[in-house]
Design an enzyme around this catalytic site. Structure first.
Site, PDB file in Angstrom:
ATOM      1  N   GLU A 273     -31.094   9.102  23.765  1.00 28.98           N
ATOM      2  CA  GLU A 273     -31.635  10.328  23.173  1.00 28.98           C
ATOM      3  C   GLU A 273     -31.932  10.018  21.710  1.00 28.98           C
ATOM      4  O   GLU A 273     -31.029   9.981  20.877  1.00 28.98           O
ATOM      5  CB  GLU A 273     -30.633  11.480  23.310  1.00 28.98           C
ATOM      6  CG  GLU A 273     -30.269  11.829  24.745  1.00 28.98           C
ATOM      7  CD  GLU A 273     -31.448  12.402  25.527  1.00 28.98           C
ATOM      8  OE1 GLU A 273     -32.429  12.839  24.893  1.00 28.98           O
ATOM      9  OE2 GLU A 273     -31.393  12.405  26.759  1.00 28.98           O
ATOM     10  N   CYS A 307     -32.769  16.318  15.735  1.00 27.31           N
ATOM     11  CA  CYS A 307     -33.793  15.450  16.326  1.00 27.31           C
ATOM     12  C   CYS A 307     -34.999  16.216  16.856  1.00 27.31           C
ATOM     13  O   CYS A 307     -36.083  15.649  16.981  1.00 27.31           O
ATOM     14  CB  CYS A 307     -33.186  14.599  17.434  1.00 27.31           C
ATOM     15  SG  CYS A 307     -32.403  15.550  18.750  1.00 27.31           S
TER      16      CYS A 307
END
Length: 529
Positions: A273, A307
């Site tokens: 991720e 993110c």
């Protein structure tokens, strides 16, 4: 007075309606009783487990030199099949659930201490962990029980199944920016699927990492879960060299490549991720004040250190100034004229990261903001204008409260600029024109795409969260967590009471004809014999 006579259809409809209502009530009662009874059973087992753990000596904080030994111990624990049965997994998940629930305030306070984040967002992060664990507990049977599938003629009178098989010992490496969510949700998923877990937390969120490690030691048996949080690069190097069966990493692309390389050398899978430069595209048709407020909100969460944050925004040239002013007003409305004094605005994680933000600002045309206090790790919400694709702010992911605004005339220009940083983790569109939204979907490849808002898609457990290529490999959340931490295994149950000779040698012309007929008829499946 004329009596009203019910027709036969009315009577049947009323009977059917009443029957459905009664059945619905009975189903609700049944589910409630099942949950209460199941929860009581798990609670009883949890209390027994807690008593056992209380009598254990507290574990010493894990050092990176111990990772190889811990990996070996966790693999041995997995080989005992202690988490093979779903009931055992439910017990561990309940322990994890109680760990977070019982210490909700303490974890929230630790997050605030690490990141200077507003209280509401700290509590929301802990709540997201509780909700995800509850989803896993509720759906464990649904997604992990062995399921029967149709059987082909070659397996005549046999049965075929698909079951989800755990990988073994999973290494979870979590970052500092959402230290509870990005560590405990993957751990919960791995445990739910029957794996043992080694959790490497970040040293930059020391208060949260230390607390979670201590709580895991207290609530979760050490043969299922161990934590390390004292070191950074050394621990990651040890994780890469240890013999884990699966890697789950959240963090930078640079470290993600190292993890992926280590996993490939061991021939084990990895979920990465990562991040990327997530674009937002604003269209003239949208309510500009609402769009600006939502983008400013996204850029303010954790001081832009998330993110899936909006990295930069494309705005039609004719409304650029109006948009910038609306974003500026939103920042002021959120945090006041002097955002440094706000208790709700976060800080950059390190002085070196704050220094990097200052370098970006110093080389840019600032529309609003620009104040940086490196010693106190403060960077003011900042809007950049007259941005070109080769400017410093467009070289890599900003990961801070700086918003470059790029003017455009046509969508084709936008698509060409997005190609400079392909496959972002998220793409945000702000338009009331559905055709325009579909056009963007067709031309930008991203982990997720969202119209008229940002980030909140993470709250939906029915949606996958993950990237593509540079922004990540694999996904999780909700049912996708089960898919990530387990693999499908074919299970076939045959018998010897009947022997189909069509597959035996020597192969005769009749066998060739029969096999050819079966293939040509396109009826190779015999369902659930």
């Amino acid at each position: 007075m004329e009596a009203y006579v019910l027709s036969l259809s009315d009577v049947l409809f009323n009977i059917l309606f009443i029957g459905v209502c009664i059945l619905s009530v009975l189903l609700l009662i049944s589910h409630a009783l099942k949950y209460i009874i199941g929860d009581s059973k798990e609670k009883k087992l949890f209390n027994q487990r807690l008593e056992q753990i209380k009598n254990q000596q507290p574990l010493e904080p894990t050092k990176y030199q111990d990772i190889q030994t811990i990996c070996k111990t966790l693999k041995e624990s997995y080989s005992t099949n202690a988490l093979r049965h779903l009931d055992a997994r439910k017990e561990v998940l309940y322990c994890l659930y109680r760990m977070v629930l019982d210490n909700k305030q303490a974890i929230s306070n630790a997050i605030r201490e690490d990141l200077h984040r507003d209280v509401g967002m700290c509590v929301a992060e802990v709540n997201s962990v509780i909700h995800e664990i509850n989803f896993l507990r509720k759906n464990l049977n649904k997604y992990l029980k062995r399921k029967q599938v149709p059987t082909v003629c070659a397996q005549l009178f046999g049965k075929s199944f698909v079951e989800r098989e755990p990988y073994g010992c999973v290494c979870v490496i979590s970052p500092w920016n959402f230290p509870a969510n990005l560590s405990l949700i993957p751990c919960a998923g791995a445990l739910a699927c029957g794996n043992t877990v080694f959790l490497k937390m970040s040293k930059y969120s020391m208060a949260t990492s230390k607390l979670i490690a201590e709580l895991c030691d207290k609530y979760i048996p050490s043969e299922y879960l161990r934590c390390e949080y004292l070191t950074g690069r050394e621990a990651i190097q040890e994780c890469c060299s240890a013999s884990f069966d699966y890697y789950f990493f959240t963090g930078s692309t640079y470290v993600g490549k190292l993890i992926n390389q280590a996993a490939a050398e061991k021939m084990v899978p990895a979920t990465l991720e990562l991040g990327g430069k997530n674009p937002a595209i604003v269209d003239k048709s949208v309510n500009l004040k609402v769009a600006a407020k939502r983008i400013a909100w996204a850029k303010s969460i954790n001081a832009g250190q998330i993110c899936v944050c909006v990295d930069h925004v494309f705005v039609p040239r004719s409304i650029k100034n109006e948009f910038c002013e609306a974003v500026k007003n939103s920042f002021i409305k959120f945090f006041g004229e002097d955002q440094k004094k706000s208790e709700d605005f976060g800080r950059i994680i390190t002085k070196s990261a704050a220094k990097k933000m200052k370098e970006i600002i110093d080389q840019s045309d600032v529309y609003y903001g620009g104040e940086v206090d490196i010693e106190n790790k403060y960077v003011q919400p900042t809007i950049l204008q007259n941005v070109k694709i080769d400017d410093l702010c467009m070289k890599e992911e900003i990961f801070g409260p700086i918003l470059p605004v790029i003017e455009y005339d046509t969508l084709d220009e936008v698509f060409e600029m997005v190609k400079q940083h392909p496959n972002p983790l998220a793409c945000y569109v702000f338009t009331e024109d559905n055709d325009m939204f579909e056009h963007v979907i067709a031309n930008i490849n991203s982990g997720a795409i969202y119209n008229n808002d940002s980030i909140v898609h993470l709250l939906n457990p029915n949606l996958p969260f993950g990237g593509n290529c540079q922004s990540g490999i694999g996904c999780y959340h909700g049912k996708y967590t089960f898919d990530t931490f387990s693999r499908p295994r074919a299970v076939c149950n045959g018998h010897t009471s009947f022997d189909l000779s069509l597959k035996d040698w020597p192969f005769t012309s009749f066998q060739s004809w029969a096999v050819d007929r079966m293939a040509a008829s396109e009826i190779p499946v015999v369902s659930y014999l």
